[in-house]
Design a protein around this motif. Structure first.
Motif, PDB file in Angstrom:
ATOM      1  N   MET A   1       5.019 -31.060  32.320  1.00  0.00           N
ATOM      2  CA  MET A   1       3.981 -30.059  32.046  1.00  0.00           C
ATOM      3  C   MET A   1       4.558 -28.997  31.122  1.00  0.00           C
ATOM      4  SD  MET A   1       1.742 -27.816  34.759  1.00  0.00           S
ATOM      5  CE  MET A   1       3.028 -26.643  35.120  1.00  0.00           C
ATOM      6  N   PRO A   2       3.859 -28.668  30.029  1.00  0.00           N
ATOM      7  CA  PRO A   2       4.397 -27.673  29.099  1.00  0.00           C
ATOM      8  C   PRO A   2       4.411 -26.276  29.716  1.00  0.00           C
ATOM      9  CG  PRO A   2       2.160 -28.284  28.482  1.00  0.00           C
ATOM     10  CD  PRO A   2       2.573 -29.216  29.590  1.00  0.00           C
ATOM     11  N   VAL A   3       5.248 -25.419  29.145  1.00  0.00           N
ATOM     12  CA  VAL A   3       5.331 -24.026  29.569  1.00  0.00           C
ATOM     13  C   VAL A   3       5.095 -23.136  28.357  1.00  0.00           C
ATOM     14  CG1 VAL A   3       6.919 -24.523  31.461  1.00  0.00           C
ATOM     15  CG2 VAL A   3       7.842 -23.960  29.207  1.00  0.00           C
ATOM     16  N   ARG A   4       4.680 -21.923  28.626  1.00  0.00           N
ATOM     17  CA  ARG A   4       4.456 -20.977  27.529  1.00  0.00           C
ATOM     18  C   ARG A   4       5.774 -20.322  27.134  1.00  0.00           C
ATOM     19  NH1 ARG A   4      -0.063 -17.089  29.733  1.00  0.00           N
ATOM     20  NH2 ARG A   4       1.342 -17.251  31.526  1.00  0.00           N
ATOM     21  N   ALA A   5       5.884 -20.014  25.830  1.00  0.00           N
ATOM     22  CA  ALA A   5       7.111 -19.411  25.318  1.00  0.00           C
ATOM     23  C   ALA A   5       6.807 -18.651  24.031  1.00  0.00           C
ATOM     24  CB  ALA A   5       8.168 -20.476  25.056  1.00  0.00           C
ATOM     25  N   LEU A   6       7.698 -17.736  23.681  1.00  0.00           N
ATOM     26  CA  LEU A   6       7.622 -17.048  22.401  1.00  0.00           C
ATOM     27  C   LEU A   6       8.535 -17.788  21.431  1.00  0.00           C
ATOM     28  CD1 LEU A   6       7.694 -13.297  23.477  1.00  0.00           C
ATOM     29  CD2 LEU A   6       5.766 -14.555  22.510  1.00  0.00           C
ATOM     30  N   VAL A   7       7.932 -18.296  20.343  1.00  0.00           N
ATOM     31  CA  VAL A   7       8.691 -19.119  19.400  1.00  0.00           C
ATOM     32  C   VAL A   7       8.663 -18.491  18.009  1.00  0.00           C
ATOM     33  CG1 VAL A   7       8.134 -21.191  20.724  1.00  0.00           C
ATOM     34  CG2 VAL A   7       6.712 -20.559  18.749  1.00  0.00           C
ATOM     35  N   VAL A   8       9.570 -18.965  17.166  1.00  0.00           N
ATOM     36  CA  VAL A   8       9.665 -18.483  15.787  1.00  0.00           C
ATOM     37  C   VAL A   8       8.532 -19.091  14.954  1.00  0.00           C
ATOM     38  CG1 VAL A   8      11.078 -18.457  13.702  1.00  0.00           C
ATOM     39  CG2 VAL A   8      12.156 -18.225  15.952  1.00  0.00           C
ATOM     40  N   ASP A   9       7.810 -18.221  14.243  1.00  0.00           N
ATOM     41  CA  ASP A   9       6.753 -18.657  13.333  1.00  0.00           C
ATOM     42  C   ASP A   9       6.707 -17.662  12.176  1.00  0.00           C
ATOM     43  OD1 ASP A   9       4.518 -19.363  11.922  1.00  0.00           O
ATOM     44  OD2 ASP A   9       3.138 -19.361  13.628  1.00  0.00           O
ATOM     45  N   PRO A  10       7.281 -17.990  11.020  1.00  0.00           N
ATOM     46  CA  PRO A  10       7.337 -17.052   9.894  1.00  0.00           C
ATOM     47  C   PRO A  10       5.969 -16.570   9.426  1.00  0.00           C
ATOM     48  CG  PRO A  10       8.807 -18.908   9.531  1.00  0.00           C
ATOM     49  CD  PRO A  10       7.984 -19.250  10.732  1.00  0.00           C
ATOM     50  N   GLU A  20       3.111 -23.321  23.444  1.00  0.00           N
ATOM     51  CA  GLU A  20       3.521 -24.163  24.557  1.00  0.00           C
ATOM     52  C   GLU A  20       4.672 -25.049  24.106  1.00  0.00           C
ATOM     53  OE1 GLU A  20       0.168 -26.274  26.138  1.00  0.00           O
ATOM     54  OE2 GLU A  20      -0.410 -24.587  27.403  1.00  0.00           O
ATOM     55  N   VAL A  21       5.686 -25.174  24.972  1.00  0.00           N
ATOM     56  CA  VAL A  21       6.846 -26.013  24.677  1.00  0.00           C
ATOM     57  C   VAL A  21       7.075 -26.936  25.874  1.00  0.00           C
ATOM     58  CG1 VAL A  21       7.901 -24.253  23.209  1.00  0.00           C
ATOM     59  CG2 VAL A  21       8.481 -24.331  25.632  1.00  0.00           C
ATOM     60  N   PRO A  22       7.818 -28.016  25.685  1.00  0.00           N
ATOM     61  CA  PRO A  22       8.060 -28.935  26.809  1.00  0.00           C
ATOM     62  C   PRO A  22       8.790 -28.254  27.959  1.00  0.00           C
ATOM     63  CG  PRO A  22       8.617 -29.973  24.722  1.00  0.00           C
ATOM     64  CD  PRO A  22       8.363 -28.517  24.423  1.00  0.00           C
ATOM     65  N   ASP A  23       8.442 -28.652  29.168  1.00  0.00           N
ATOM     66  CA  ASP A  23       9.135 -28.150  30.357  1.00  0.00           C
ATOM     67  C   ASP A  23      10.609 -28.545  30.260  1.00  0.00           C
ATOM     68  OD1 ASP A  23       9.543 -26.964  32.782  1.00  0.00           O
ATOM     69  OD2 ASP A  23       8.181 -28.263  33.910  1.00  0.00           O
ATOM     70  N   PRO A  24      11.537 -27.596  30.385  1.00  0.00           N
ATOM     71  CA  PRO A  24      12.955 -27.938  30.214  1.00  0.00           C
ATOM     72  C   PRO A  24      13.476 -28.837  31.334  1.00  0.00           C
ATOM     73  CG  PRO A  24      12.721 -25.693  31.021  1.00  0.00           C
ATOM     74  CD  PRO A  24      11.338 -26.166  30.684  1.00  0.00           C
ATOM     75  N   VAL A  25      14.412 -29.679  30.971  1.00  0.00           N
ATOM     76  CA  VAL A  25      15.075 -30.563  31.938  1.00  0.00           C
ATOM     77  C   VAL A  25      16.531 -30.129  32.036  1.00  0.00           C
ATOM     78  CG1 VAL A  25      15.744 -32.921  32.491  1.00  0.00           C
ATOM     79  CG2 VAL A  25      13.541 -32.477  31.360  1.00  0.00           C
ATOM     80  N   PRO A  26      16.973 -29.651  33.202  1.00  0.00           N
ATOM     81  CA  PRO A  26      18.351 -29.169  33.319  1.00  0.00           C
ATOM     82  C   PRO A  26      19.364 -30.280  33.059  1.00  0.00           C
ATOM     83  CG  PRO A  26      17.028 -28.507  35.217  1.00  0.00           C
ATOM     84  CD  PRO A  26      16.231 -29.510  34.463  1.00  0.00           C
ATOM     85  N   GLY A  89      17.061 -19.020  24.013  1.00  0.00           N
ATOM     86  CA  GLY A  89      15.748 -19.537  24.413  1.00  0.00           C
ATOM     87  C   GLY A  89      15.233 -18.936  25.699  1.00  0.00           C
ATOM     88  N   ALA A  90      15.515 -17.647  25.912  1.00  0.00           N
ATOM     89  CA  ALA A  90      15.174 -17.003  27.189  1.00  0.00           C
ATOM     90  C   ALA A  90      13.692 -16.681  27.346  1.00  0.00           C
ATOM     91  CB  ALA A  90      15.983 -15.719  27.345  1.00  0.00           C
ATOM     92  N   PHE A  91      12.963 -16.595  26.236  1.00  0.00           N
ATOM     93  CA  PHE A  91      11.577 -16.125  26.306  1.00  0.00           C
ATOM     94  C   PHE A  91      10.605 -17.266  26.601  1.00  0.00           C
ATOM     95  CE2 PHE A  91      12.447 -12.295  23.283  1.00  0.00           C
ATOM     96  CZ  PHE A  91      13.272 -11.744  24.244  1.00  0.00           C
ATOM     97  N   ALA A  92      10.763 -17.872  27.776  1.00  0.00           N
ATOM     98  CA  ALA A  92       9.876 -18.954  28.208  1.00  0.00           C
ATOM     99  C   ALA A  92       9.633 -18.820  29.706  1.00  0.00           C
ATOM    100  CB  ALA A  92      10.497 -20.314  27.896  1.00  0.00           C
ATOM    101  N   GLU A  93       8.565 -19.461  30.182  1.00  0.00           N
ATOM    102  CA  GLU A  93       8.233 -19.365  31.602  1.00  0.00           C
ATOM    103  C   GLU A  93       9.268 -20.034  32.489  1.00  0.00           C
ATOM    104  OE1 GLU A  93       3.509 -19.190  32.174  1.00  0.00           O
ATOM    105  OE2 GLU A  93       4.203 -21.034  31.168  1.00  0.00           O
TER     106      GLU A  93
END
Length: 266
Positions: A1-10, A20-26, A89-93
């Motif tokens: 399930m994707p999570v919300r995040a603040l990403v770079v967009d010029p 939305e970005v992919p749910d991280p896998v540890p 990459g700290a700015f994500a749910e």
């Protein structure tokens, strides 16, 4: 399930957008953290505008939250532990974080307060350690009203140093005596005695002026200026036969600090 995040967009205002970005896998030695608080540093926006962080990548360095999946190898905190972290990459749910990049938040300390610590606090601590701080030192902290400066004032005072806080205006100096500053100056006006250590986060002409306030060290390597240099390292310069131009180019007797500090140098 994707999570919300603040990403770079010029193309977005301030080069940042919500996505939305992919749910991280540890991975090995990582825990999964549900992030409830983040802390925005000037360097984070700088990263987005400068191209240092790729387009579409998640921004941020400071995060706090609760561990929802412990590390598979048994290291690090257990599920349910409140933690604060210094990680890319700290700015994500949700964020997968190395166990060595986080710390348990003590009871009684709110996550909203703890999350202000990583970048600014670690930069101040590493800089003071690189300077060889001791209880008999006169320490000048420039930009003392900023995040790194406020931590540096408190840490130097706790180490027993005589702390001189330099700020841009009288209003910016309010509260620094309570943090441990022995003197609070606007700029460097009124500072006549030489100092042993300078922690500089202002740069420019004030960096040059601060260099000239260092006591000549001779063989005493503790006469040092530490400023936030390139490559994420505090740069350390001993006062001796080296020119200011060498300081700015990290030459002569200037060198990188003893260990890396993510975020320091931004």
């Amino acid at each position: 399930m994707p999570v919300r995040a603040l990403v770079v967009d010029p193309s977005a205002p301030a080069a940042v957008r919500l996505a939305e970005v992919p749910d991280p896998v540890p991975g090995q030695g990582q825990v999964l953290v549900d992030v409830s608080h983040v802390s925005l540093n000037y360097g984070d926006l700088n990263d987005a505008r400068s191209g240092r962080v790729p387009v579409g990548a998640v921004l941020g360095s400071d995060a706090a939250g609760v561990v929802v999946r412990a590390a598979a190898d048994g290291t690090g905190p257990a599920v349910g532990t409140r933690v604060v972290a210094l990680t890319s990459g700290a700015f994500a749910e949700r964020v997968a974080i190395d166990v060595g990049a986080l710390a348990e938040v003590p009871k009684g300390l709110a996550l909203a307060e703890a999350v202000a610590l990583p970048v600014a606090g670690v930069a101040a601590l590493r800089s003071l350690r690189a300077a060889g701080l001791g209880p008999d030192k006169r320490v000048l902290v420039t930009g003392a009203s900023g995040g790194v400066g406020r931590f540096a004032v408190q840490l130097a005072a706790r180490a027993g140093a005589h702390v001189i806080a330099s700020v841009g205006s009288t209003a910016r100096g309010e509260g620094l005596v309570g943090f441990g500053a022995d003197e609070v100056l606007v700029g460097l006006e009124g500072l006549e005695r030489a100092v042993d250590v300078v922690i500089d986060s202002v740069g420019g002409p004030q960096l040059v002026a601060a260099w000239n306030l260092l006591a000549p060290g001779g063989q005493r390597a503790e006469r040092r200026l530490v400023f936030r240099g390139t490559g994420g390292l505090p740069a350390v310069c001993d006062r001796g036969p080296v020119q200011v131009a060498d300081v700015l180019r990290h030459r002569g007797r200037c060198r990188a600090g003893p260990d890396r500090s993510h975020g320091a140098g931004r």
